[in-house]
Structure formats: C-alpha cells, structure tokens
Design a protein around this motif. Structure first.
Motif, PDB file in Angstrom:
ATOM      1  N   CYS A 207     -14.126 -77.645 -46.674  1.00  0.00           N
ATOM      2  CA  CYS A 207     -13.546 -76.382 -47.146  1.00  0.00           C
ATOM      3  C   CYS A 207     -13.175 -76.457 -48.622  1.00  0.00           C
ATOM      4  CB  CYS A 207     -12.325 -76.030 -46.309  1.00  0.00           C
ATOM      5  SG  CYS A 207     -11.511 -74.505 -46.810  1.00  0.00           S
ATOM      6  N   SER A 208     -13.542 -75.419 -49.358  1.00  0.00           N
ATOM      7  CA  SER A 208     -13.274 -75.404 -50.796  1.00  0.00           C
ATOM      8  C   SER A 208     -11.791 -75.286 -51.111  1.00  0.00           C
ATOM      9  CB  SER A 208     -14.040 -74.250 -51.457  1.00  0.00           C
ATOM     10  OG  SER A 208     -13.669 -72.999 -50.889  1.00  0.00           O
ATOM     11  N   ALA A 209     -10.980 -74.831 -50.147  1.00  0.00           N
ATOM     12  CA  ALA A 209      -9.541 -74.729 -50.390  1.00  0.00           C
ATOM     13  C   ALA A 209      -8.924 -76.095 -50.638  1.00  0.00           C
ATOM     14  CB  ALA A 209      -8.858 -74.053 -49.203  1.00  0.00           C
ATOM     15  N   LEU A 210      -9.525 -77.129 -50.075  1.00  0.00           N
ATOM     16  CA  LEU A 210      -8.996 -78.483 -50.260  1.00  0.00           C
ATOM     17  C   LEU A 210      -9.222 -79.004 -51.666  1.00  0.00           C
ATOM     18  CD1 LEU A 210     -10.106 -79.894 -46.815  1.00  0.00           C
ATOM     19  CD2 LEU A 210      -7.750 -79.790 -47.631  1.00  0.00           C
ATOM     20  N   ASN A 211      -9.921 -78.250 -52.475  1.00  0.00           N
ATOM     21  CA  ASN A 211     -10.163 -78.645 -53.859  1.00  0.00           C
ATOM     22  C   ASN A 211      -8.930 -78.433 -54.741  1.00  0.00           C
ATOM     23  OD1 ASN A 211     -12.091 -79.735 -55.650  1.00  0.00           O
ATOM     24  ND2 ASN A 211     -12.420 -77.727 -56.559  1.00  0.00           N
ATOM     25  N   ASN A 212      -7.945 -77.735 -54.196  1.00  0.00           N
ATOM     26  CA  ASN A 212      -6.721 -77.434 -54.944  1.00  0.00           C
ATOM     27  C   ASN A 212      -5.826 -78.676 -54.972  1.00  0.00           C
ATOM     28  OD1 ASN A 212      -4.260 -76.485 -55.912  1.00  0.00           O
ATOM     29  ND2 ASN A 212      -4.469 -74.509 -54.893  1.00  0.00           N
ATOM     30  N   TYR A 257     -13.353 -69.685 -45.946  1.00  0.00           N
ATOM     31  CA  TYR A 257     -13.624 -69.962 -47.351  1.00  0.00           C
ATOM     32  C   TYR A 257     -15.124 -70.102 -47.627  1.00  0.00           C
ATOM     33  CZ  TYR A 257      -8.685 -70.566 -48.486  1.00  0.00           C
ATOM     34  OH  TYR A 257      -7.355 -70.359 -48.710  1.00  0.00           O
ATOM     35  N   GLY A 258     -15.836 -70.752 -46.701  1.00  0.00           N
ATOM     36  CA  GLY A 258     -17.272 -70.928 -46.912  1.00  0.00           C
ATOM     37  C   GLY A 258     -18.014 -69.617 -46.972  1.00  0.00           C
ATOM     38  N   ILE A 259     -17.717 -68.728 -46.026  1.00  0.00           N
ATOM     39  CA  ILE A 259     -18.441 -67.456 -45.987  1.00  0.00           C
ATOM     40  C   ILE A 259     -17.973 -66.536 -47.112  1.00  0.00           C
ATOM     41  CG2 ILE A 259     -17.098 -65.846 -44.567  1.00  0.00           C
ATOM     42  CD1 ILE A 259     -20.725 -67.003 -43.957  1.00  0.00           C
ATOM     43  N   LYS A 260     -16.719 -66.709 -47.547  1.00  0.00           N
ATOM     44  CA  LYS A 260     -16.217 -65.896 -48.660  1.00  0.00           C
ATOM     45  C   LYS A 260     -16.992 -66.209 -49.941  1.00  0.00           C
ATOM     46  CE  LYS A 260     -12.027 -65.278 -51.467  1.00  0.00           C
ATOM     47  NZ  LYS A 260     -12.504 -66.004 -52.653  1.00  0.00           N
ATOM     48  N   ASP A 261     -17.166 -67.491 -50.249  1.00  0.00           N
ATOM     49  CA  ASP A 261     -17.919 -67.864 -51.444  1.00  0.00           C
ATOM     50  C   ASP A 261     -19.366 -67.396 -51.352  1.00  0.00           C
ATOM     51  OD1 ASP A 261     -15.671 -69.057 -52.423  1.00  0.00           O
ATOM     52  OD2 ASP A 261     -16.223 -71.085 -51.807  1.00  0.00           O
ATOM     53  N   VAL A 297     -26.398 -65.923 -41.215  1.00  0.00           N
ATOM     54  CA  VAL A 297     -25.777 -67.110 -41.801  1.00  0.00           C
ATOM     55  C   VAL A 297     -24.540 -67.458 -40.985  1.00  0.00           C
ATOM     56  CG1 VAL A 297     -24.722 -68.076 -43.862  1.00  0.00           C
ATOM     57  CG2 VAL A 297     -26.651 -66.504 -44.075  1.00  0.00           C
ATOM     58  N   VAL A 298     -24.459 -68.712 -40.550  1.00  0.00           N
ATOM     59  CA  VAL A 298     -23.353 -69.138 -39.690  1.00  0.00           C
ATOM     60  C   VAL A 298     -22.613 -70.292 -40.350  1.00  0.00           C
ATOM     61  CG1 VAL A 298     -22.691 -69.977 -37.422  1.00  0.00           C
ATOM     62  CG2 VAL A 298     -24.654 -68.442 -37.651  1.00  0.00           C
ATOM     63  N   PHE A 299     -21.333 -70.054 -40.633  1.00  0.00           N
ATOM     64  CA  PHE A 299     -20.429 -71.091 -41.147  1.00  0.00           C
ATOM     65  C   PHE A 299     -19.469 -71.434 -40.024  1.00  0.00           C
ATOM     66  CE2 PHE A 299     -21.103 -71.402 -45.754  1.00  0.00           C
ATOM     67  CZ  PHE A 299     -20.534 -72.636 -46.003  1.00  0.00           C
ATOM     68  N   SER A 300     -19.779 -72.476 -39.281  1.00  0.00           N
ATOM     69  CA  SER A 300     -18.958 -72.803 -38.129  1.00  0.00           C
ATOM     70  C   SER A 300     -19.219 -74.241 -37.728  1.00  0.00           C
ATOM     71  CB  SER A 300     -19.290 -71.862 -36.966  1.00  0.00           C
ATOM     72  OG  SER A 300     -18.685 -72.289 -35.769  1.00  0.00           O
ATOM     73  N   SER A 301     -18.288 -74.789 -36.990  1.00  0.00           N
ATOM     74  CA  SER A 301     -18.520 -76.093 -36.372  1.00  0.00           C
ATOM     75  C   SER A 301     -19.340 -75.908 -35.112  1.00  0.00           C
ATOM     76  CB  SER A 301     -17.182 -76.754 -36.044  1.00  0.00           C
ATOM     77  OG  SER A 301     -16.528 -76.012 -35.013  1.00  0.00           O
ATOM     78  N   ASP A 302     -19.897 -76.988 -34.615  1.00  0.00           N
ATOM     79  CA  ASP A 302     -20.691 -76.896 -33.391  1.00  0.00           C
ATOM     80  C   ASP A 302     -19.830 -76.529 -32.186  1.00  0.00           C
ATOM     81  OD1 ASP A 302     -19.286 -79.241 -33.465  1.00  0.00           O
ATOM     82  OD2 ASP A 302     -20.959 -80.536 -32.903  1.00  0.00           O
ATOM     83  N   VAL A 303     -18.574 -76.978 -32.180  1.00  0.00           N
ATOM     84  CA  VAL A 303     -17.692 -76.672 -31.053  1.00  0.00           C
ATOM     85  C   VAL A 303     -17.402 -75.180 -30.984  1.00  0.00           C
ATOM     86  CG1 VAL A 303     -15.407 -77.081 -30.067  1.00  0.00           C
ATOM     87  CG2 VAL A 303     -16.676 -78.969 -31.111  1.00  0.00           C
TER      88      VAL A 303
END
Length: 924
Positions: A207-212, A257-261, A297-303
């Motif tokens: 997640c790009s939020a962790l870049n903060n 965050y992924g789909i937002k970017d 487009v799918v931004f998700s975990s496999d679970v």
C-alpha cells in the motif's frame, strides 16, 4: 512494575547512613536494625500491592513458532497462516479469550516456513553473523487487524501475556518484525512499532499509504510500492487502448489506495470507469458484472477475491479480461481447477521471481508433531487427525471398524508424503512473495551483521559509539536497516532501500490455457519503474488471439464523423455524428469532438474525410449547353444577315421603300449585335468579356428599340391625326425625332460606367457551397439599373407607339407586326426575371442568354417574317398600289378622322382580298 521500582528505591534510601544520626554506636546499630526491618516490611507490602493491582484484562489466543532459548538475537515474524478469525460463543461467564482462527492457508504457511528456512540458513553461514545465533518468534495474524495487534503487543512484551509499555521478558534482544502480511495488517502494526522506533520489514504490504514516513517512520519493505503497480496497470490499459474499464478493490487500504492511484492516472488520460465495486471482508458481497466493459482491474488479496470468483463461476461470467494485482496473480487459492472459463487470459503483475535452493527440501521435511501449527497443517493437508483418541471417537460416531492393526480410520500416521500431493505449499515454481520473505529476513540479518561488526570509535551514534549486539536499542538497528546494501544469495539481486522502498520491478504474467486444460503462468513482459517513462513497460505479445480484446463504451468515430456526448453518461460513451457540409474529420479517434472547417477554395468530399478543391463552374464553350447556345446564336445572326440580304436584293421594291430601309437595316444590325453578344457571355469570365457583354447588350437593345420607335415623317403626321392628345403627340414627336441623341446619351453613360466602376470577373463562393462560380460583377448596380431602366422605358414607349400606330392603314400594316414583336419581347423578359433569380451558376448565364436570344428571335420573326414572306413567296403583292391607302369615303367631310381611316382600311383590305382572288384565278 512501577510499584516495584518505587519500593526498591525506598529500600535503598532506608539503608543509607544519613537516615538517622545518633552519637552512640550501640544506639546507631539498634536504630539501623530497626530501620532496615521497617523498610523491608514496607517493600514487601509494596510488592504485594503491585501484584494485586497489575492484572490481565484478557487472554490472547495466538498460534506461534518460538525458538529463543540460547539465542543472541530474536527476529519477529507475522504471517496470515489462517484466512479469518473464528466466531466465539459469546460466553461472558469466564475470563475473555480472544477468538481463534480458521481457514488454513497453505500458501502463507509456505511463507512462514521460508522465514524459518532463511534463519536456519543464516545460522549455518560463517560469513554472515558468524558469532550470533538468531532466534525467532512468529505469530499468526489470521489475516485480521485484531490478531496482528495482539501479536505485536505480545512480541514487544517478550512473553505470552502482553503488558503495554513494558518489556517483561529478560531474554535476548528483539531485532525487527518481518511482516505482517496484508497492508491493513502492516499499517496497524506499524503504528504501534513506530511508537517505539522498532524496525518493521514487510514482505507483502504494498500500500502506498505506508510510504508516509511521518506516520510510519520505521517501516521498510522488500516488495515494490503500489504506486509503481498502479502506474504499470494504467500504462497497460493505455497501451492496449482500453477506454472502458471496470474496477474491483478490496475493502482495505491495499485496495483503496491502489485503485485510487490507478483511477486518477487513467481518468486523466481519458479512460472511463464503467463500474467500481468493493469486496467487503466481513460478508462477501454478491454483485453481478453486467457492464459492457471487457477489462476489469482487481486490486485485492486472494483471500478477499476468492468468494467473488465462486460467484462468477456460478453465474458463468465469461468474455472478460482480468487485470490482476500482485497479491493474487500467482495465487493457487484463486487458480483452482475449473476457473479457466472465467479467468483464462488474465494479465497481471508479479513481483520478482527467484529460485531458492534447498527450500523445497525444507518444506517437505516437516515433523508433523513439532508444534500445533504444523500439526494443523498436516491434518488439513491429508484430511486426517494426529490425535488417536479423536480419531477413535470419530470412527465410533460413524460406526467405522478398526483396521487389522487396530488403527481407526482417519488417523494420520505422520509418514504421509507431502510431495505426492502436489499442493501449493510444496510448489516452488512461482516463488515471488516467498522470495520477498527471504529477502526481508536477509535484510535484517545484514543490518545485525553491520551492527555487530561496528568498529568502536567509528560508530554512527553519539561520540562515534557502536551498539552492543547483546543489548541494543531498536532505533540503533533501524539506522543499519535504512542503510543496508547487500546481494541476495543465489540471485545476486542488489537490495537497498530508498525511503524504505525498493525498486518497482514486475513481471507481466499471462494466464494461458494449456493443452491439458490447466492454466499456466507465462511471463510475457516486464515493467521497470526505475526506467524512463517511455521505457518502463516492456511487453511482448500478451494474447494468443491475433488482436487484443477491445473494451470501449463506444467505438472510435470514423473519419467523416465527430464525437457527440451523451447526456448523463461518461465521456467515453458517445454517438458519432456525421460532419456538416464543408467540415471534415480525417482521424479515427474517440477525441475527435469537432469537425474541421474547410477554408478558402476547398470543400468537404462526400465522405467528409478530406477537403478537396471546390468545383470551378462557368458556362464553357465546349460543353453541350454552351455549344447549343452558340449554335442558336450563330443561327440567329446568320438568319438576320439573310434577312438583310433579302432586303438589299429588294431595296427598290415598294415594300422595302415603304418601311424605311435605313431603319430596317439599323434594326437588323442591332439584332445581329444582340445575337452575337450572347456568345460573349460564354466561357471563363475575363475583364474584357465582362465589359463587352454588358455594354454590347445595353447598346444593342438601345439601338434596336430606337430603330423601332423611329418612324418616317409621314407616319408622324398620321399619328398627329389621331385623337391622342397634345401631350402624347409631343412625347412621340420628341422620341421619334431624337433617336440619335438617345443613342449618344446611351454611349456616354456606358463609357462613364466602364471608366468609373466597370464590370469585372469575380469568384462567387457564397451562392453554392461546393462550387466556385466564376461570373461577372456588374461593378455598379446604380449604373446598370439606370441603363437597363432606360431600355425598359424605351420598350414601353415603343410598344405604345406601335400599338397606336396599328390603326394606320399604311405600308402593309407594319405597326401590327411591331406590336406583336414587342409583346413577345415583354413576355420573354418578364419570364426571365424569376427564372434568373431562381438559378445559380452557369444556368443563370444560360437563362440570360436564352432571354437575349428569345427576345431577339421574337423581334426578328414578328417584324421581318411577314415582309420576307411577301418578298420571297408573294412577290406579286409587292406593288406600289398595294402600299397605298384606300381612297377616302365620298360622304366624308373630314380627313384623317377615325371613321375615314376605318373606311380606308376596309377598302384596302378588300382590295388585297380581290387581288388575291384574281391572282388565284390567273394561276388556275
């Protein structure tokens, strides 16, 4: 613990010599003993009080791996070995215990074993931490935030029971936490670890939020930031020209965050989002993908994605191309047997793949009885139980019999072969996240190595000091982690952190259907986020079909059409509207919102995709209509000459003499001029032709009408005998005697016209859009109106003159012929006006020429045909007595009266009639 510290301090104070000061030694000894006893009693009371007030509020229920005995440094780990937490019974009559976990995940269990393998490999190395034996504490996060927080607090406390803000254990120092799996989990743990400046190295939190770094100062990762992945997905969508895209994201920070970017980048480039759905973590949401978008487009975990795939299979949703994020592109949880109708052709981005020698053997060489997690793994994998008592109870419940060896059905032996099952746990063909775990453990190990081998006096801390490997603070290891730089064993990949991130490199993976009906992962390209923007996406042919799938709301507008926006719909949904006349569009594009106007002498072609030169139009000599008019005009001119020749041959005959031969030849000359000037109107207009045609026409008709009005003096005298009034007689006399002045006045007016504002050729582009009409501009509307208005006046007067003179019984009754000729003249020109105004281009010229020719032929035929008939066919009538008026009646007293004229006319007609009868009898 705070109370214990306070008691210890008090005890130290009580034992000091300054507590009481007595002079006698014996007294000092007694008092000191009393004071020490009192302090010991007080400290014991404080200790008991502390124990009674510090108690646990809840018990944590954590699955873990531990090996901390006789270890110098401990590395923490956190993996989502289970998919979710189990629901509890809600019983509040006992001490609360956190929920357990369920849904064993073989893929993430492989990650866990990879960390154990990496630590064991490091401990056996002599070049990396040769003097330090690493231990580990690994917790199961259950893929939920609450379990991740529980594990973090327990790890920081150093014992199974978490005590916030305290390190209760006295074992080896904690180095760093490798984890905690998903981005949501890492965000939760990073907020806690950041409070203590405790290092965290994630292997799958993108997640790009962790870049903060303000919020997460001690977070690092060995997997690329999602900003790279979002950009890579956006570039792929733009590369294939997909403008109508659906998006699905997990209901967490990773998906959000992924789909937002991604959305921001593609919408800025003109791509429209057909639909946007989220995948809740608590209860799977059932929604039907009915959109026309072919790309999702799918931004998700496999679970999180797994329940949706089941729904798609149940509803048989096919003919879609899925763009996968790295979290599920190589997941065996998604790539289950039977998903090929839905997911075949999927494209996605996978992190770097590598081979890890020795890992597969480690994965297969498991002791199922080593710990509870491995035991659960074994029982889940082989669908059996390692507990004999449990197996016996289950066998009795289903009335199963024991085997010959006395072993109940469903009991695991512990000797089952993991390799024979071919489970995703033992599949090492796609080691991507697994490789990221391997790199994370080695990053911590290299940081510890640099910390341990710091040279005193050259250290990075205050006073150039170094940290002690047996007792260092977390922030000291954080310094080395941020600056670590090493090569991964066996792959030689260069690892270093830039603001906690590594380079954004991905393999582009395509799910291709093999001959056996199974899906295989095929690398078809690469994405390098560190390269120049134009060189980042290196893609091969991603589809087995000749062309990639199309995903547009509306097909691109073809040349000749423009984009028409549909109200209330995205801009990618539009209608293609044909360009208006004179406008073109010559590109096949969804962005062609406006057609381009052709300028100057150009016009749009029939397809409206190109500007072509306008048609140049004028009445040419060589075209059929021009040739026809030339022939007619030439025929009229020749006929006029022929009439003149006839008159010349009969110049001395009574008929010619009686009609004033000079005026007749003048009239014939003017008619020949009008016939010939019509030819000048043909062809491409030139300066000389524009001036010649208009002036010749004006002078020709002026001469013609003046000749018609010019009568002999005898006729004027006869007109004066008519009862028409003195004013009329004066006007007729003026025009009859002043025809030469009229012609001179007309010549002067035309000369002034040609000098001041002469007619000239122009390009008329406004009459017809597709044509440029070459025509003559009159120069001055005032001049031409005045000149031709004067012709109209002459024509009217000539008609009146002839109409009145028709009553005269003289000279073969020529006035009647002139009257008919003038009627034809008026009819032609009155009809000409609406016809001329309703036509354009060369047909306007044709109408004008036709009017000139028709009026000229009308005058020629009406005036000269009767004469030629007598001269050529009835020459016996061409006698002088036939031209004289009949004698006046005997009883008439007045001469020149209307009665006498009528009688004379009757007599002349009777004479003509008798003569005609006599001629007929002689001929017989």
């Amino acid at each position: 613990m705070r109370h214990l510290s306070h008691a210890a301090a008090l005890f130290a104070a009580c034992s000091g010599e300054s507590f009481l000061n007595f002079s006698e030694p014996s007294q000092r000894m007694d008092i000191r003993g009393f004071a020490l006893g009192f302090c010991a009693l007080f400290c014991l009371h404080g200790s008991v009080s502390a124990v009674s007030t510090c108690k646990l509020k809840a018990k944590f229920n954590l699955n873990s791996y531990k090996d901390v005995e006789k270890k110098k440094v401990v590395i923490g780990g956190m993996f989502p070995v289970h998919k979710r937490i189990a629901s509890n019974d809600g019983n509040t009559s006992r001490v609360p215990v956190s929920s357990g976990c369920e849904g064993f995940n073989f893929r993430t269990f492989r990650w866990t074993q990879t960390m154990l393998f990496a630590i064991d490999e490091i401990n056996r190395r002599t070049d990396l931490l040769p003097n330090t034996n690493l231990g580990y504490v690994i917790y199961d996060s259950c893929f939920t935030i609450s379990k991740a927080v529980e594990g973090t607090l327990t790890y920081l406390t150093g014992q199974d029971e978490a005590v916030p803000n305290y390190r209760c254990g006295n074992g080896p120092p904690l180095a760093a936490l490798v984890g905690a799996g998903g981005s949501d989990l890492s965000i939760a743990t990073a907020r806690i670890l950041g409070l203590y400046h405790f290092p965290q190295v994630s292997y799958s939190s993108t997640c790009s939020a962790l870049n903060n770094k303000f919020q997460f100062p001690t977070f690092l990762r060995t997997i690329p930031n999602d900003q790279h992945q979002s950009t890579a997905m956006a570039q792929m969508v733009l590369h294939f020209g997909w403008t109508w895209v659906g998006i699905i994201a997990a209901e967490d920070d990773y998906g959000k965050y992924g789909i937002k970017d991604f959305k921001e980048q593609v919408e800025e480039a003109g791509v429209c989002i057909s639909f946007s759905e989220t995948l809740p973590k608590v209860k799977p949401q059932v929604f039907h993908i009915s959109s026309t978008a072919k790309i999702i487009v799918v931004f998700s975990s496999d679970v999180d994605l797994s329940p949706l795939i089941s729904e798609l299979l149940r509803h048989n949703v096919t003919n879609r191309t899925w763009i996968a994020s790295e979290a599920w592109i190589t997941s065996a949880l998604i790539n289950q047997p039977g998903v090929s109708p839905v997911l075949a052709g999927t494209l996605g981005f996978g992190v770097k793949r590598a081979e890890i020698p020795g890992l597969q053997r480690h994965l297969l060489d498991l002791d199922p009885f080593a710990d509870p997690l491995t035991e659960e793994f074994w029982e889940t994998l082989f669908n059996c139980t390692l507990d004999y008592g449990k197996a016996l109870r289950l066998a009795r419940e289903v009335n199963s019999t024991l085997s010959r060896a006395g072993v109940p059905d469903g009991l695991c032996t512990g000797t089952e072969s993991v390799a024979q099952l071919g489970n995703t746990y033992s599949d090492v063909s796609q080691l991507r996240i697994t490789y990221s775990v391997y790199k994370a453990v080695y990053a911590v190990a290299h940081a510890l190595h640099h910390l341990e081998h710091c040279e005193p006096g050259n250290g990075p801390f205050v006073g150039k000091s170094c940290a002690d490997i047996t007792n260092f603070e977390p922030w000291q290891l954080m310094y080395y982690l941020k600056n670590v730089h090493f090569k991964v064993p066996n792959t030689d990949e260069d690892i270093y952190f830039v603001d906690g991130d590594i380079e954004g490199y991905y393999d582009i993976i395509n799910w291709q259907l093999g001959g056996d009906g199974e899906i295989s992962y095929v690398t078809v390209g690469h994405y390098n986020g560190s390269a120049a923007p134009e060189d980042r996406l290196v893609s091969c042919v991603c589809f087995s079909a000749p062309k990639p799938p199309r995903s547009v709301c509306s097909e691109n507008c073809q040349p000749g059409t423009r984009k028409g926006i549909r109200q209330g719909e995205p801009v990618c949904c539009f209608d293609c509207i044909p360009c208006a006349d004179g406008e073109i569009s010559n590109t096949t594009s969804q962005y062609a919102r406006e057609c381009v106007l052709c300028s100057g002498d150009f016009w749009s072609n029939d397809a409206h995709d190109a500007c072509v030169p306008k048609i140049i139009e004028f009445l040419a000599f060589g075209e059929p209509l021009g040739i026809t008019l030339i022939v007619i005009a030439a025929f009229g001119a020749l006929l006029t000459i022929a009439v003149g020749v006839v008159l010349i041959l009969n110049i001395n005959t009574p008929l010619v003499k009686a009609n004033d031969a000079l005026l007749s030849f003048s009239l014939l000359f003017s008619l020949m001029v009008t016939f010939l000037c019509s030819i000048v109107f043909l062809g491409e207009p030139q300066h000389w032709s524009c001036m010649t045609s208009q002036v010749a026409l004006a002078l020709g008709f002026a001469l013609c009408l003046s000749s018609i009005m010019g009568r002999s003096p005898e006729e004027v005298e006869l007109l004066f005998s008519l009862n028409i009034g003195d004013a009329a007689k004066s006007i007729l006399s003026l025009f009859a005697s002043g025809k030469t002045a009229v012609l001179m006045l007309r010549a002067v007016a035309c000369t002034v016209w040609l000098i001041i504002l002469p007619p000239h050729p122009v390009k008329n582009t406004s009459a017809q859009n597709i044509k440029i009409i070459l025509e003559c501009d009159e120069g001055s509307i005032v001049f031409i109106c005045c000149i031709f208005a004067y012709d109209i006046v002459l024509a009217l007067l000539a008609f009146v003159f002839a109409f009145i003179a028709r009553k005269l019984e003289d000279h073969f009754s020529e006035a009647k012929c002139v009257t008919f000729g003038m009627l034809v003249f008026f009819i032609v020109w009155i009809s000409f006006v609406p016809a001329y105004l309703s036509t354009r281009g060369k047909f306007m010229v044709a109408v004008q020429i036709f009017a000139i020719l028709a009026s000229s032929f009308g005058l020629l035929f009406c005036i000269f045909l009767p004469k030629c008939y007598i001269l050529l066919v009835k020459p016996e009538r061409n006698k002088e007595e036939m031209m004289k008026p009949r004698p006046k009646p005997r009883d008439g007293t007045a001469t020149g009266t209307s009665a006498s004229l009528a009688t004379a006319a009757t007599e002349i007609n009777a004479s003509f009639a008798s003569t005609a009868v006599d001629d007929q009898e002689k001929n017989n």
